[in-house]
Write a protein that holds these residues in place. Structure first.
Motif, mmCIF file in Angstrom:
data_model
loop_
_atom_site.group_PDB
_atom_site.id
_atom_site.type_symbol
_atom_site.label_atom_id
_atom_site.label_comp_id
_atom_site.label_asym_id
_atom_site.label_seq_id
_atom_site.Cartn_x
_atom_site.Cartn_y
_atom_site.Cartn_z
ATOM 1 N N ASP A 28 56.215 25.065 32.199
ATOM 2 C CA ASP A 28 57.009 26.292 32.213
ATOM 3 C C ASP A 28 57.798 26.451 30.918
ATOM 4 O O ASP A 28 57.873 27.544 30.345
ATOM 5 C CB ASP A 28 57.984 26.275 33.399
ATOM 6 N N PHE A 100 58.626 32.658 36.477
ATOM 7 C CA PHE A 100 57.948 33.777 37.143
ATOM 8 C C PHE A 100 58.571 35.108 36.733
ATOM 9 O O PHE A 100 57.869 36.087 36.482
ATOM 10 C CB PHE A 100 58.037 33.595 38.662
ATOM 11 N N CYS A 168 49.796 24.260 29.405
ATOM 12 C CA CYS A 168 50.254 25.516 28.811
ATOM 13 C C CYS A 168 49.239 26.040 27.798
ATOM 14 O O CYS A 168 48.837 27.211 27.837
ATOM 15 C CB CYS A 168 51.612 25.296 28.149
ATOM 16 N N ALA A 171 46.020 27.168 29.454
ATOM 17 C CA ALA A 171 46.176 28.451 30.137
ATOM 18 C C ALA A 171 46.078 29.608 29.149
ATOM 19 O O ALA A 171 45.387 30.614 29.390
ATOM 20 C CB ALA A 171 47.517 28.492 30.865
ATOM 21 N N ILE A 191 49.885 36.039 32.706
ATOM 22 C CA ILE A 191 49.211 35.245 33.737
ATOM 23 C C ILE A 191 49.696 33.798 33.783
ATOM 24 O O ILE A 191 50.007 33.277 34.867
ATOM 25 C CB ILE A 191 47.680 35.312 33.544
ATOM 26 N N PRO A 192 49.807 33.093 32.658
ATOM 27 C CA PRO A 192 50.301 31.707 32.730
ATOM 28 C C PRO A 192 51.718 31.608 33.294
ATOM 29 O O PRO A 192 52.040 30.633 33.988
ATOM 30 C CB PRO A 192 50.258 31.241 31.271
ATOM 31 N N LEU A 194 53.078 33.701 35.562
ATOM 32 C CA LEU A 194 53.012 33.962 37.003
ATOM 33 C C LEU A 194 52.415 32.771 37.752
ATOM 34 O O LEU A 194 52.823 32.473 38.883
ATOM 35 C CB LEU A 194 52.177 35.222 37.258
ATOM 36 N N ALA A 195 51.461 32.083 37.124
ATOM 37 C CA ALA A 195 50.841 30.919 37.774
ATOM 38 C C ALA A 195 51.831 29.781 37.946
ATOM 39 O O ALA A 195 51.648 28.913 38.807
ATOM 40 C CB ALA A 195 49.637 30.450 36.968
ATOM 41 N N GLY A 196 52.900 29.786 37.156
ATOM 42 C CA GLY A 196 53.876 28.706 37.222
ATOM 43 C C GLY A 196 54.521 28.551 38.581
ATOM 44 O O GLY A 196 54.897 27.434 38.965
ATOM 45 N N LEU A 198 53.151 28.835 41.510
ATOM 46 C CA LEU A 198 52.277 28.045 42.384
ATOM 47 C C LEU A 198 52.359 26.563 42.032
ATOM 48 O O LEU A 198 52.397 25.699 42.917
ATOM 49 C CB LEU A 198 50.836 28.535 42.249
ATOM 50 N N LEU A 199 52.408 26.291 40.743
ATOM 51 C CA LEU A 199 52.523 24.897 40.314
ATOM 52 C C LEU A 199 53.866 24.296 40.729
ATOM 53 O O LEU A 199 53.965 23.105 41.018
ATOM 54 C CB LEU A 199 52.354 24.813 38.798
#
Length: 442
Positions: A28, A100, A168, A171, A191-192, A194-196, A198-199
Motif C-alpha cells: 500500500d 482504497f 506493487c 500490479a 486498480i492497484p 482498490l485491490a489493496g 482485499l489484501l
C-alpha cells in the motif's frame, strides 16, 4: 545466561505473520511512491511544468514520511503499554482504508485544488499507519526468536517490505501492459489501490492468529508499566535512538533513490521506464530472499560488520549506478539495480531488525525502535527523491545525486561505527538504566 525465545512453532507463525503483514502494508505504501513517479504529476498537478509537477508529486509523497514519526510515537506508546499485536491490527486497517480511498479520489480535473489537498491528507494517514507498523512488525518476530537466530528470523519481517514492493511493481506492470496510455491515466492506475483492500483482509486474518510476544506480555503485566515510554526511552536510551537514526539514513534514503527516483530519472534521460521497472522488480525480489541470508550472517559475525558493509557499498556504488543508467544499456541497468538493492541495501535492511531490537530495553523498545527508525524515514526517505529531482533540475546531470548518495552513506558509516556490537545480548534480561543498554553482555 539462559537462551530466550518462544516455542519453534510460535516463532515460525510470528515470522509468517510478520512477512505477510508487512508485505501487504508496504504494498500500500509503495503504491503511492510509484504513482507519484508515473501519473500524479499529470493528474493532480497539471498546471505545472512536467518536471516541476514531478517535484510537487514527490512533495506529497514526502508528506507521508513527515507523518511517520507521529505514527511511531503514538503506536509505540501503546505498543509498549498494551502489546505489539493489537497495534499491528489497527495500523493495517488504517493503511488499507486510506489506500482504497486514494483509489477512488477524483483528479484535479474534477475537484480542482481540493484533489491534491485530499491526496496529501490521505498520504499523511498512510504515513501515520506505516510509522506505527514497522516497529511492531519487527518486534513481533524478533522478540519471539531465539537469541542465536534472531538475525535470521527477524529479517523475514523485512522480506515483507521487499515483497510488498514487488507486488506493487507487478500490479502496475500488469495494468500498464493491459491498458492504453489514455486508459491507464483515466482509470487504470486506480486498480492497484482498490485491490489493496482485499489484501488487507488477508493480512488481518493472518495477524490475528499470532500470539503477542513474551516481552510485551511481561511488560503489560508488570505492576508499573512505563507511563510515558517515549519520554523514558529518550531519558534512558538517547545514544541508542541516535544510532538507530543514523543507521537508517543511507538505508532508507538510498532505497528511495534506487527505487522511486530511478523511474523518474529514466524518463528524463530517455531510458525505457519498463526496463527500469523490470530491473527494480527483479532486484527487490532477489533482495527479499537475500535479507534472511544477511540476517543469518549477522548471527555469525555480528550486526556491525554486515551493516557497515552495506553502507560502504552505497558510497562505492553511487557513481557507477548512474553511469550504468546513463549508458541506456538494459543489461547494465539490471546490474546497477541488482548491486545497489540486493548487496548494498540488502546487507543493511536484513541486519536492521535484530540490531535495532537489541539496542533497547523491552519496556520501551517499541517506542525506541519506532522513534529512531521513523525520524530517519522522515529526513532521508521522505526527501531523497525530492532532493534528487531538484538536483537534477539544477545540474541537468546525475553527478550531484551521486554525491548526495555518498553523503548519506557517510552518515550511516559514522553511526554504525559508534554503535556497540549487540549480537551476544539477551535483551529481555537487561537492566533499565542507560549504561546497561550500551554495554554488551559477556
Amino acid at each position: 545466561m539462559a537462551e530466550t525465545g518462544s516455542a519453534p512453532r510460535e516463532v515460525r507463525r510470528a515470522a509468517v505473520a510478520g512477512l505477510v503483514g508487512s508485505a501487504l502494508e508496504w504494498y500500500d505504501f509503495f503504491l503511492y511512491g510509484t504513482a507519484a513517479a508515473l501519473v500524479f504529476n499529470t493528474l493532480f498537478f497539471p498546471t505545472f511544468d512536467p518536471l516541476v509537477g514531478t517535484i510537487a508529486a514527490f512533495g506529497t509523497n514526502a508528506a507521508g514520511f513527515l507523518a511517520r514519526p507521529l505514527g511511531g510515537a503514538v503506536f509505540g506508546h501503546f505498543g509498549d503499554r498494551l502489546g505489539r499485536k493489537s497495534m499491528l491490527v489497527i495500523t493495517l486497517m488504517i493503511m488499507g482504508v486510506s489506500t482504497f480511498l486514494i483509489g477512488v479520489l477524483p483528479s484535479y480535473a474534477t475537484l480542482g485544488v481540493w484533489a491534491p489537498v485530499l491526496l496529501m491528507a490521505l498520504r499523511i494517514v498512510q504515513g501515520i499507519a506505516v510509522g506505527g507498523e514497522w516497529g511492531g512488525g519487527v518486534l513481533i518476530v524478533s522478540e519471539h526468536a531465539p537469541d542465536h537466530r534472531r538475525g535470521f528470523y527477524s529479517a523475514w519481517s523485512q522480506t515483507g517490505v521487499g515483497l510488498g514492493f514487488v507486488l506493487c511493481a507487478a500490479a502496475y506492470a500488469v495494468v500498464q501492459a493491459t491498458t492504453s496510455t489514455a486508459s491507464f491515466l483515466a482509470w487504470g492506475w486506480r486498480i492497484p489501490f482498490l485491490a489493496g483492500i482485499l489484501l488487507t483482509v488477508v493480512g488481518l486474518v493472518i495477524r490475528l492468529r499470532v500470539m503477542d510476544t513474551p516481552a510485551a506480555q511481561e511488560t503489560a503485566a508488570a505492576p508499573k508499566p512505563p507511563r510515558m515510554p517515549l519520554v523514558e526511552v529518550l531519558r534512558t536510551h538517547p545514544r541508542a535512538v541516535l544510532i538507530a537514526f543514523g543507521a537508517r539514513i543511507a538505508e532508507n534514503g538510498a532505497l528511495y533513490i534506487f527505487l522511486t527516483f530511478s523511474l523518474s530519472y529514466a524518463d528524463t534521460i530517455g531510458l525505457d521506464g519498463g526496463v527500469v521497472l523490470a530491473a527494480v522488480m527483479v532486484g527487490m525480489l532477489c533482495e527479499s530472499f537475500a535479507m534472511p541470508a544477511f540476517g543469518a550472517l549477522s548471527d555469525r559475525i555480528g550486526r556491525r560488520p554486515v551493516y557497515l558493509g552495506g553502507a560502504v557499498g552505497v558510497i562505492l556504488w553511487a557513481y557507477p549506478f548512474f553511469a550504468m543508467f546513463d549508458s541506456r544499456n538494459p543489461v547494465l541497468v539490471f546490474v546497477a539495480v541488482f548491486v545497489a538493492v540486493v548487496l548494498c541495501h540488502g546487507a543493511m535492511i536484513g541486519t536492521q531488525p535484530a540490531f535495532f531490537t537489541e539496542l533497547f530495553d523491552s519496556r520501551v523498545r517499541y517506542s525506541g525502535v519506532a522513534l529512531g527508525h521513523e525520524l530517519a524515514s522522515m529526513v532521508a526517505g521522505g526527501f531523497s527523491p525530492l532532493v534528487a529531482t531538484a538536483l537534477l533540475a539544477w545540474a541537468g546531470a546525475s553527478w550531484p545525486i551521486a554525491l548526495f548518495l555518498i553523503g548519506l552513506g557517510v552518515v550511516t558509516v559514522v553511526a554504525v561505527a559508534a554503535a556497540p556490537e549487540t549480537r551476544r545480548r539477551h535483551p529481555e534480561h537487561r537492566k533499565e538504566a542507560a549504561p546497561a543498554c550500551v554495554q554488551p553482555q559477556p
